[in-house]
Design a protein around this motif. Structure first.
Motif, PDB file in Angstrom:
ATOM      1  N   THR A  71      52.819  42.591  33.868  1.00 26.07           N
ATOM      2  CA  THR A  71      52.056  42.234  35.107  1.00 26.07           C
ATOM      3  C   THR A  71      51.679  43.696  35.661  1.00 26.07           C
ATOM      4  OG1 THR A  71      54.303  42.597  36.196  1.00 26.07           O
ATOM      5  CG2 THR A  71      53.734  40.280  35.568  1.00 26.07           C
ATOM      6  N   ASP A  72      50.874  43.441  36.646  1.00 29.43           N
ATOM      7  CA  ASP A  72      50.575  44.699  37.308  1.00 29.43           C
ATOM      8  C   ASP A  72      51.569  45.198  38.439  1.00 29.43           C
ATOM      9  OD1 ASP A  72      50.405  43.334  39.645  1.00 29.43           O
ATOM     10  OD2 ASP A  72      48.119  43.404  39.660  1.00 29.43           O
ATOM     11  N   GLU A  73      51.263  46.443  38.990  1.00 25.67           N
ATOM     12  CA  GLU A  73      52.326  46.935  39.899  1.00 25.67           C
ATOM     13  C   GLU A  73      52.597  46.070  41.011  1.00 25.67           C
ATOM     14  OE1 GLU A  73      48.378  48.701  41.229  1.00 25.67           O
ATOM     15  OE2 GLU A  73      49.294  48.058  38.994  1.00 25.67           O
ATOM     16  N   GLU A  74      51.723  45.124  41.424  1.00 27.95           N
ATOM     17  CA  GLU A  74      52.179  44.445  42.477  1.00 27.95           C
ATOM     18  C   GLU A  74      52.746  42.751  41.980  1.00 27.95           C
ATOM     19  OE1 GLU A  74      49.170  44.402  45.904  1.00 27.95           O
ATOM     20  OE2 GLU A  74      47.962  44.839  44.197  1.00 27.95           O
ATOM     21  N   GLY A  75      52.838  42.616  40.419  1.00 31.76           N
ATOM     22  CA  GLY A  75      53.592  41.537  40.150  1.00 31.76           C
ATOM     23  C   GLY A  75      52.621  40.557  39.680  1.00 31.76           C
ATOM     24  N   TYR A  76      51.435  40.756  39.547  1.00 34.61           N
ATOM     25  CA  TYR A  76      50.204  39.720  39.036  1.00 34.61           C
ATOM     26  C   TYR A  76      50.166  39.847  37.639  1.00 34.61           C
ATOM     27  CZ  TYR A  76      48.566  39.066  43.768  1.00 34.61           C
ATOM     28  OH  TYR A  76      48.465  38.776  45.381  1.00 34.61           O
TER      29      TYR A  76
ATOM     30  N   TYR B 104      40.336  25.752  40.187  1.00 34.41           N
ATOM     31  CA  TYR B 104      39.231  26.641  40.705  1.00 34.41           C
ATOM     32  C   TYR B 104      38.897  27.733  39.986  1.00 34.41           C
ATOM     33  CZ  TYR B 104      36.381  28.204  44.690  1.00 34.41           C
ATOM     34  OH  TYR B 104      35.347  28.351  45.237  1.00 34.41           O
ATOM     35  N   TYR B 105      39.877  28.392  39.527  1.00 31.87           N
ATOM     36  CA  TYR B 105      39.598  29.511  38.694  1.00 31.87           C
ATOM     37  C   TYR B 105      38.865  29.329  37.366  1.00 31.87           C
ATOM     38  CZ  TYR B 105      40.130  34.323  36.704  1.00 31.87           C
ATOM     39  OH  TYR B 105      39.777  35.377  36.027  1.00 31.87           O
ATOM     40  N   ASN B 106      39.318  28.161  36.721  1.00 34.06           N
ATOM     41  CA  ASN B 106      38.613  27.739  35.445  1.00 34.06           C
ATOM     42  C   ASN B 106      37.093  27.406  35.879  1.00 34.06           C
ATOM     43  OD1 ASN B 106      40.773  28.164  33.617  1.00 34.06           O
ATOM     44  ND2 ASN B 106      41.326  25.938  33.817  1.00 34.06           N
ATOM     45  N   GLU B 107      36.894  27.020  36.844  1.00 31.56           N
ATOM     46  CA  GLU B 107      35.434  26.327  37.122  1.00 31.56           C
ATOM     47  C   GLU B 107      34.582  27.559  37.799  1.00 31.56           C
ATOM     48  OE1 GLU B 107      34.818  23.184  39.378  1.00 31.56           O
ATOM     49  OE2 GLU B 107      32.845  23.370  39.562  1.00 31.56           O
ATOM     50  N   PHE B 108      35.188  28.412  38.406  1.00 31.24           N
ATOM     51  CA  PHE B 108      34.106  29.557  39.179  1.00 31.24           C
ATOM     52  C   PHE B 108      34.797  30.925  38.762  1.00 31.24           C
ATOM     53  CE2 PHE B 108      34.498  26.146  42.258  1.00 31.24           C
ATOM     54  CZ  PHE B 108      33.216  25.711  42.102  1.00 31.24           C
ATOM     55  N   GLN B 109      35.544  31.250  38.173  1.00 31.91           N
ATOM     56  CA  GLN B 109      36.117  32.459  37.464  1.00 31.91           C
ATOM     57  C   GLN B 109      36.514  33.323  38.591  1.00 31.91           C
ATOM     58  OE1 GLN B 109      36.473  33.339  33.954  1.00 31.91           O
ATOM     59  NE2 GLN B 109      36.215  31.120  34.140  1.00 31.91           N
ATOM     60  N   ILE B 110      37.248  32.757  39.818  1.00 33.51           N
ATOM     61  CA  ILE B 110      37.421  33.672  40.724  1.00 33.51           C
ATOM     62  C   ILE B 110      38.624  33.043  41.407  1.00 33.51           C
ATOM     63  CG2 ILE B 110      35.642  32.406  42.158  1.00 33.51           C
ATOM     64  CD1 ILE B 110      35.425  34.570  44.087  1.00 33.51           C
ATOM     65  N   ALA B 111      39.498  33.904  42.001  1.00 35.29           N
ATOM     66  CA  ALA B 111      40.737  33.540  42.931  1.00 35.29           C
ATOM     67  C   ALA B 111      39.951  33.359  44.143  1.00 35.29           C
ATOM     68  CB  ALA B 111      41.718  34.274  42.763  1.00 35.29           C
ATOM     69  N   PRO B 112      40.092  32.405  44.942  1.00 32.08           N
ATOM     70  CA  PRO B 112      39.155  31.983  46.168  1.00 32.08           C
ATOM     71  C   PRO B 112      40.085  32.789  47.332  1.00 32.08           C
ATOM     72  CG  PRO B 112      40.254  29.814  45.542  1.00 32.08           C
ATOM     73  CD  PRO B 112      40.647  30.873  44.634  1.00 32.08           C
TER      74      PRO B 112
ATOM     75  N   ALA C 163      50.129  31.244  40.118  1.00 31.48           N
ATOM     76  CA  ALA C 163      49.373  30.639  39.266  1.00 31.48           C
ATOM     77  C   ALA C 163      48.855  31.380  38.043  1.00 31.48           C
ATOM     78  CB  ALA C 163      48.321  29.946  40.273  1.00 31.48           C
ATOM     79  N   GLY C 164      49.385  32.829  38.128  1.00 31.21           N
ATOM     80  CA  GLY C 164      48.826  33.675  37.190  1.00 31.21           C
ATOM     81  C   GLY C 164      47.294  34.172  37.256  1.00 31.21           C
ATOM     82  N   LEU C 165      46.834  33.919  38.467  1.00 32.53           N
ATOM     83  CA  LEU C 165      45.510  34.555  38.813  1.00 32.53           C
ATOM     84  C   LEU C 165      45.455  35.942  39.377  1.00 32.53           C
ATOM     85  CD1 LEU C 165      43.833  31.527  40.583  1.00 32.53           C
ATOM     86  CD2 LEU C 165      44.387  31.846  38.299  1.00 32.53           C
ATOM     87  N   PRO C 166      44.307  36.620  39.220  1.00 33.48           N
ATOM     88  CA  PRO C 166      44.376  37.999  39.967  1.00 33.48           C
ATOM     89  C   PRO C 166      44.321  37.892  41.075  1.00 33.48           C
ATOM     90  CG  PRO C 166      42.174  37.444  38.966  1.00 33.48           C
ATOM     91  CD  PRO C 166      43.119  36.183  38.615  1.00 33.48           C
ATOM     92  N   LYS C 167      44.495  38.878  42.082  1.00 28.16           N
ATOM     93  CA  LYS C 167      44.592  38.691  43.351  1.00 28.16           C
ATOM     94  C   LYS C 167      43.340  38.405  43.991  1.00 28.16           C
ATOM     95  CE  LYS C 167      45.841  42.182  47.084  1.00 28.16           C
ATOM     96  NZ  LYS C 167      46.263  43.462  47.464  1.00 28.16           N
ATOM     97  N   PRO C 168      43.227  37.665  44.980  1.00 28.10           N
ATOM     98  CA  PRO C 168      42.037  37.062  45.228  1.00 28.10           C
ATOM     99  C   PRO C 168      40.989  38.132  45.893  1.00 28.10           C
ATOM    100  CG  PRO C 168      43.771  36.003  46.615  1.00 28.10           C
ATOM    101  CD  PRO C 168      44.265  37.135  45.733  1.00 28.10           C
TER     102      PRO C 168
END
Lengths: 110, 99, 123
Positions: A12-17, A54-62, A101-106
């Motif tokens: 994970t990164d320093e913020e826990g993502y 949402y991430y799978n479809e748009f490759q972005i955390a909204p 959800a395992g996504l990057p920070k929005p």
């Protein structure tokens, strides 16, 4: 930072993502939720699964505003409002739910 | 010799300089944004086709795919993968990259 | 964000998607700035029109494919996307090649729109 679970290491990164979104599974999600003091219910999983789709479809955390609107469209207005989402994820549906959800920070989360 | 172009023909003059410099019998490899020159309808297509009479033209397939243009490659352009890229570099004694 | 009047922002995109970082940087700035509820438009000129060319598959070059994210712009209430007519023509592209709904305008028409902006951001 890292999470050790069932003999596997999740970076994970320093913020826990999670560093690698493809490593995500429900077990590691439960650990991430525990770290956030979130007790996962069916309603929580609904949002988590929505975010992953949402991430799978748009490759972005909204952004939260976008997430709220999109959830309202898909799951109904009683769920598509920030009060409902903040009750589930008190420290912010964007930050906390995305992390579980395992996504990057929005993007757009300032 | 092998000439490598990695700039879009409509953004930089790299392809023009390359085509004006390259001698008959040479080879041109288009990579990265250079692959846009190898597509039908691009205004550089004519001069590239003309160059094919005197030298072989190659384009890197993964770069075409990444740009959504692998289905509109000019006739006569040879597609290579990364292995083919390495082969081209080793087959030619010298190589000029028109950066 | 404190109250303020809504300003007109135009992002001008002129680079192809993967050869440089401009396209991705622009998209990220657009998404972040969308939080401020401004009047946003995106112009795609020169090689920038390639950013919207349908069918990008970046597996082979092992970089993130950010093309699907353009389809999320509508969720962010960003739906004024202008594409330069001359740029499409010089590249053998048409409006049907674009991965999202756009309005095709001439350079002169984009130039006029540019004049009406409060802020123009160049990528």
């Amino acid at each position: 930072m890292a999470i050790e679970l069932n003999g596997k290491t999740y970076e994970t990164d320093e913020e826990g993502y999670l560093s690698d979104i493809s490593e995500w599974n429900e077990d590691v999600a439960k650990v991430l939720a525990e770290q956030e003091n979130v007790n996962m219910t069916e309603q929580h999983w609904e949002v988590i699964n929505f975010l992953r789709e949402y991430y799978n479809e748009f490759q972005i955390a909204p952004a939260v505003r976008v997430l709220t609107k999109a959830i309202g469209k898909k799951l109904g207005p009683e769920k598509g409002n920030s009060q409902y989402l903040y009750e589930l994820f008190p420290y912010g549906p964007g930050k906390q739910a995305c992390k579980i959800a395992g996504l990057p920070k929005p993007t757009g989360c300032i | 010799m092998l000439h490598i172009v990695n700039k879009s023909p409509l953004d930089r003059p790299a392809l023009d300089t390359c085509l004006a410099t390259a001698q008959p019998g040479g080879a041109i490899l288009l990579i990265e944004d250079g692959v846009y020159a190898a597509t039908t309808g691009n205004s550089a297509a004519g001069k590239l086709t003309q160059a094919m009479g005197q030298m072989k033209v190659y384009a890197l397939k993964p770069d075409l795919e990444a740009r959504g243009i692998a289905d509109r490659v000019l006739e006569g352009v040879n597609l290579v993968d990364y292995g083919g890229f390495v082969d081209l570099v080793t087959e030619h004694a010298t190589c000029q990259s028109w950066l | 964000m404190s109250e303020g009047q809504i300003k007109k922002f135009m992002y001008v995109n002129r680079k192809a998607p993967h050869g440089t970082i401009y396209a991705l940087e622009s998209l990220e700035v657009v998404l972040i700035a969308a939080a401020f509820d401004q009047d946003v438009s995106l112009a795609f000129m020169d090689d920038g029109v390639y950013q919207l060319k349908k069918g990008c598959n970046t597996k082979g070059i092992e970089v993130k494919n950010f093309q699907p994210t353009y389809r999320a712009l509508d969720d962010y209430d960003i739906n004024k996307l202008y594409v330069e007519k001359e740029a499409l023509e010089a590249r053998g592209l048409t409006e049907e090649d674009m991965c999202v709904p756009v309005e095709v305008l001439t350079r002169a028409e984009i130039g006029k729109l540019m004049e009406t902006q409060d802020i123009v951001l160049s990528f």
